[in-house]
Design an enzyme around this catalytic site. Structure first.
Site, short mmCIF file in Angstrom:
data_model
loop_
_atom_site.label_atom_id
_atom_site.label_comp_id
_atom_site.label_asym_id
_atom_site.label_seq_id
_atom_site.Cartn_x
_atom_site.Cartn_y
_atom_site.Cartn_z
N THR A 157 0.34 3.86 -2.92
CA THR A 157 -0.35 4.94 -3.65
C THR A 157 -1.44 5.61 -2.81
O THR A 157 -2.17 4.94 -2.08
CB THR A 157 -0.95 4.37 -4.94
OG1 THR A 157 0.12 3.82 -5.72
CG2 THR A 157 -1.65 5.44 -5.75
N GLU A 158 -1.52 6.93 -2.99
CA GLU A 158 -2.56 7.72 -2.31
C GLU A 158 -3.39 8.47 -3.35
O GLU A 158 -2.90 8.75 -4.45
CB GLU A 158 -1.90 8.71 -1.34
CG GLU A 158 -1.11 7.98 -0.27
CD GLU A 158 -0.51 8.91 0.78
OE1 GLU A 158 -0.46 10.13 0.54
OE2 GLU A 158 -0.11 8.38 1.83
N PRO A 159 -4.62 8.84 -3.00
CA PRO A 159 -5.47 9.52 -3.98
C PRO A 159 -4.86 10.82 -4.50
O PRO A 159 -5.15 11.25 -5.61
CB PRO A 159 -6.76 9.83 -3.20
CG PRO A 159 -6.73 8.94 -2.00
CD PRO A 159 -5.30 8.60 -1.72
N GLU A 170 3.00 0.52 -10.89
CA GLU A 170 4.41 0.39 -10.49
C GLU A 170 5.27 1.50 -11.11
O GLU A 170 6.47 1.35 -11.31
CB GLU A 170 4.95 -1.00 -10.81
CG GLU A 170 4.09 -2.06 -10.13
CD GLU A 170 4.79 -3.35 -9.81
OE1 GLU A 170 6.01 -3.43 -9.97
OE2 GLU A 170 4.09 -4.28 -9.37
N GLY A 171 4.64 2.64 -11.40
CA GLY A 171 5.35 3.82 -11.89
C GLY A 171 5.18 4.02 -13.37
O GLY A 171 5.63 3.17 -14.16
N GLY A 219 -8.46 -6.98 -38.49
CA GLY A 219 -9.55 -6.25 -39.15
C GLY A 219 -10.67 -5.98 -38.16
O GLY A 219 -10.42 -5.66 -36.99
N SER A 255 3.65 9.40 -7.30
CA SER A 255 4.96 9.31 -7.91
C SER A 255 6.04 9.94 -7.05
O SER A 255 7.21 9.56 -7.12
CB SER A 255 4.95 9.94 -9.31
OG SER A 255 4.10 9.20 -10.15
N GLN A 266 3.39 -10.22 -47.79
CA GLN A 266 4.62 -9.68 -47.20
C GLN A 266 4.37 -8.70 -46.05
O GLN A 266 5.02 -8.78 -45.02
CB GLN A 266 5.49 -9.02 -48.27
CG GLN A 266 6.87 -8.70 -47.71
CD GLN A 266 7.78 -8.08 -48.76
OE1 GLN A 266 7.51 -7.01 -49.26
NE2 GLN A 266 8.85 -8.78 -49.07
N CYS A 276 0.83 -1.21 0.00
CA CYS A 276 0.00 0.00 0.00
C CYS A 276 0.87 1.26 0.00
O CYS A 276 1.27 1.76 1.06
CB CYS A 276 -0.91 0.00 1.22
SG CYS A 276 -1.83 -1.54 1.39
C1 LIG Z 1 -4.94 -1.52 -11.69
C2 LIG Z 1 -3.99 -0.79 -10.77
C3 LIG Z 1 -3.39 -1.49 -9.74
C4 LIG Z 1 -2.53 -0.82 -8.86
N1 LIG Z 1 -1.96 -1.50 -7.79
C5 LIG Z 1 -1.25 -0.82 -6.86
C6 LIG Z 1 -0.75 -1.48 -5.68
O1 LIG Z 1 -0.94 -2.68 -5.48
N2 LIG Z 1 -0.10 -0.73 -4.76
C7 LIG Z 1 0.12 0.60 -4.92
O2 LIG Z 1 0.71 1.22 -4.04
N3 LIG Z 1 -0.31 1.24 -6.04
C8 LIG Z 1 -0.99 0.57 -7.00
N4 LIG Z 1 -1.46 1.22 -8.12
C9 LIG Z 1 -1.16 2.64 -8.30
C10 LIG Z 1 -0.11 2.90 -9.36
O3 LIG Z 1 1.15 2.37 -8.99
C11 LIG Z 1 -0.06 4.41 -9.61
O4 LIG Z 1 -1.31 4.77 -10.17
C12 LIG Z 1 1.04 4.83 -10.51
O5 LIG Z 1 2.29 4.57 -9.95
C13 LIG Z 1 0.94 6.33 -10.85
O6 LIG Z 1 0.81 7.08 -9.70
P1 LIG Z 1 -0.43 8.08 -9.54
O7 LIG Z 1 -1.67 7.41 -10.00
O8 LIG Z 1 -0.39 8.58 -8.15
O9 LIG Z 1 -0.16 9.24 -10.58
P2 LIG Z 1 0.77 10.57 -10.37
O10 LIG Z 1 1.94 10.30 -9.51
O11 LIG Z 1 -0.13 11.70 -10.02
O12 LIG Z 1 1.23 10.75 -11.88
C14 LIG Z 1 0.34 11.20 -12.91
C15 LIG Z 1 1.13 11.46 -14.18
O13 LIG Z 1 2.12 12.44 -13.94
C16 LIG Z 1 3.38 11.99 -14.36
N5 LIG Z 1 4.42 12.51 -13.47
C17 LIG Z 1 4.51 12.32 -12.14
N6 LIG Z 1 5.62 12.95 -11.67
C18 LIG Z 1 6.21 13.56 -12.73
C19 LIG Z 1 7.36 14.37 -12.90
N7 LIG Z 1 8.15 14.68 -11.86
N8 LIG Z 1 7.66 14.81 -14.13
C20 LIG Z 1 6.90 14.51 -15.19
N9 LIG Z 1 5.77 13.76 -15.09
C21 LIG Z 1 5.44 13.28 -13.89
C22 LIG Z 1 3.30 10.46 -14.29
O14 LIG Z 1 4.22 9.87 -15.18
C23 LIG Z 1 1.87 10.24 -14.70
O15 LIG Z 1 1.79 10.18 -16.10
C24 LIG Z 1 -2.28 0.57 -9.03
C25 LIG Z 1 -2.89 1.25 -10.10
C26 LIG Z 1 -3.74 0.60 -10.95
C27 LIG Z 1 -4.40 1.37 -12.06
#
Ligand SMILES: Cc1cc2nc3c(=O)[nH]c(=O)nc-3n(C[C@H](O)[C@H](O)[C@H](O)COP(=O)(O)OP(=O)(O)OC[C@H]3O[C@@H](n4cnc5c(N)ncnc54)[C@H](O)[C@@H]3O)c2cc1C
Length: 386
Positions: A125-127, A363-364, A339, A131, A279, A123
């Protein structure tokens, strides 16, 4: 020479997972339904030793090597990416405990996972965005209280959240050291609220949920590592897991390629010859094949680096980035090669596209992987040939 051949044991394991995929996953017609978690299938995956594959034998698991997990991720990814995600997640969700936990923690938390079908979640990721959880900083907090900590906050889009019994949670200690701290929290702890508010584009056979923490008491004995060590703990876990995402990308790419091949053998162009003899069609298959081989070579190299090498972060991020990009490209290409069938639900290709898309996100996303690669690649002198 570098030896890419599999040992007998690795071949046997890969064939075992391949058989499971062919017999138990591919025939299923209920893996693409919102909110439907095929628990009976996961029970079979548990009995086949797949769910506990990453757990060492000492703690009752299968003790499969990291490379064997990568082989399994490819095979399961061929069958269904959602099933692959929920099944292989154990590598990520138990890593913090296995790498940094005490013997007492491993005995209390890991051993029970091997006795019956049990899921755990990682756990992070947060709403508000994940990143840069350290710089933002994290809104999930751990407040020191006598005997332990009180956790408050929310973790969103967490794989296996609504079916998991155990969570490893990354929170900001307040007041406390900079950086995150890692905790193990049981799902039934007072104040834990688990919901599944998501309707996903794909990977519907994988559970994804949200966890809210309302004054959840975590005893000191359930802090993993030291205060402030959470970032290091989380990064080590994700570095290994990202290579698994790349392997799943190989699997789904192979499935899309095979779909296109079957179509090409059974459909005909205006000259009466099968598409597979044209081809342009052949060259598209050839490009798919070359990209799959490139990705597999990079993934296996990344696997080796994570275990042995000095370039683990660069290679794991490179494989993760390439895995997502190639999987999206090949599934899209397969859809066009089919198609109209490539656009219909009955044609499978559209599902593969939807399932593969998240490989570029979870995973990023790409920007995060490129930041990590660039940290190494842009150093003056890096990569220069002597
Ligand atoms: C089906 C699914 C399963 C998941 N499972 C897990 C899980 O088990 N555990 C967990 O912890 N998370 C999980 N996640 C979350 C997932 O890892 C994150 O959604 C993902 O890493 C992106 O983070 P974020 O959604 O907070 O987006 P943000 O961090 O807000 O990023 C949004 C966009 O901004 C870009 N960005 C961010 N920082 C920068 C920067 N410095 N410069 C330029 N661009 C930038 C990113 O590339 C992205 O395109 C899951 C997500 C999904 C959809």
């Amino acid at each position: 020479m570098v030896d890419f051949s599999l040992t007998d044991e690795q071949t046997q394991w890969r064939n075992q997972v391949r058989k499971f995929t062919q017999e138990e996953i591919i025939p299923r017609t209920d893996l693409d339904i919102h909110g439907h978690f095929p628990k009976d299938l996961y029970q079979k995956a548990f009995e086949a030793g797949l769910i506990t594959a990453a757990i060492p034998k000492t703690y009752g698991g299968q003790g499969r090597s990291y490379f064997e997990l990568i082989l399994a991720a490819e095979e399961l990814g061929y069958g269904d990416l959602g099933v692959a995600t929920s099944t292989m997640l154990g590598k990520l969700s138990t890593a913090s405990l296995l790498n940094f936990g005490t013997e007492d923690q491993k005995t209390r938390w890991i051993v029970p996972m091997t006795k019956k079908l049990t899921f755990s979640s990682h756990c992070w990721t947060e709403p508000e965005g994940s990143s840069n959880l350290v710089g933002r900083p994290a809104t999930t907090t751990a407040k020191p209280v006598p005997g332990g900590f009180l956790l408050n906050g929310a973790k969103s889009t967490i794989s296996n959240a609504t079916v998991a019994s155990v969570f490893t949670v990354f929170a900001r200690m307040n007041p406390g050291p900079d950086g995150l701290t890692c905790f193990v929290v049981p799902r039934d702890a007072k104040g834990v609220e688990v919901t599944n508010p998501y309707k996903k584009m794909g990977q519907r056979a994988a559970d994804t949920g949200r966890i809210d923490f309302h004054d959840v008491f975590v005893p000191e004995a359930d802090m993993i590592g030291k205060p402030g060590q959470g970032t290091q703990i989380g990064m080590r876990a994700i570095r290994a897991s990202r290579v698994g995402v790349a392997a799943m990308g190989i699997g789904v790419s192979c499935r899309a390629r095979d779909l296109a091949k079957v179509y090409g053998h059974s459909h005909f162009a205006g000259d009466g010859k099968a598409l597979i003899q044209q081809q342009d069609f052949r060259f598209q298959i050839a490009e798919m094949e070359a990209e799959i081989e490139m990705l597999r070579a990079l993934t296996w190299r990344a696997c080796w680096e994570v275990e042995n090498g000095p370039e683990a972060m660069k290679l794991s991020s490179s494989a993760k980035w390439a895995g997502g990009e190639i999987a999206v490209r090949i599934t899209n290409r397969a859809s066009e090669m089919l198609g109209a069938m490539g656009y219909l639900e009955s044609g499978l290709a559209e599902k593969l596209i939807r399932d593969a898309k998240v490989l570029t996100i979870y995973e990023g996303p790409g920007a995060v992987q490129k930041m990590l690669i660039a940290d190494v690649a842009c150093r003056l002198g890096a990569g220069l040939k002597k």
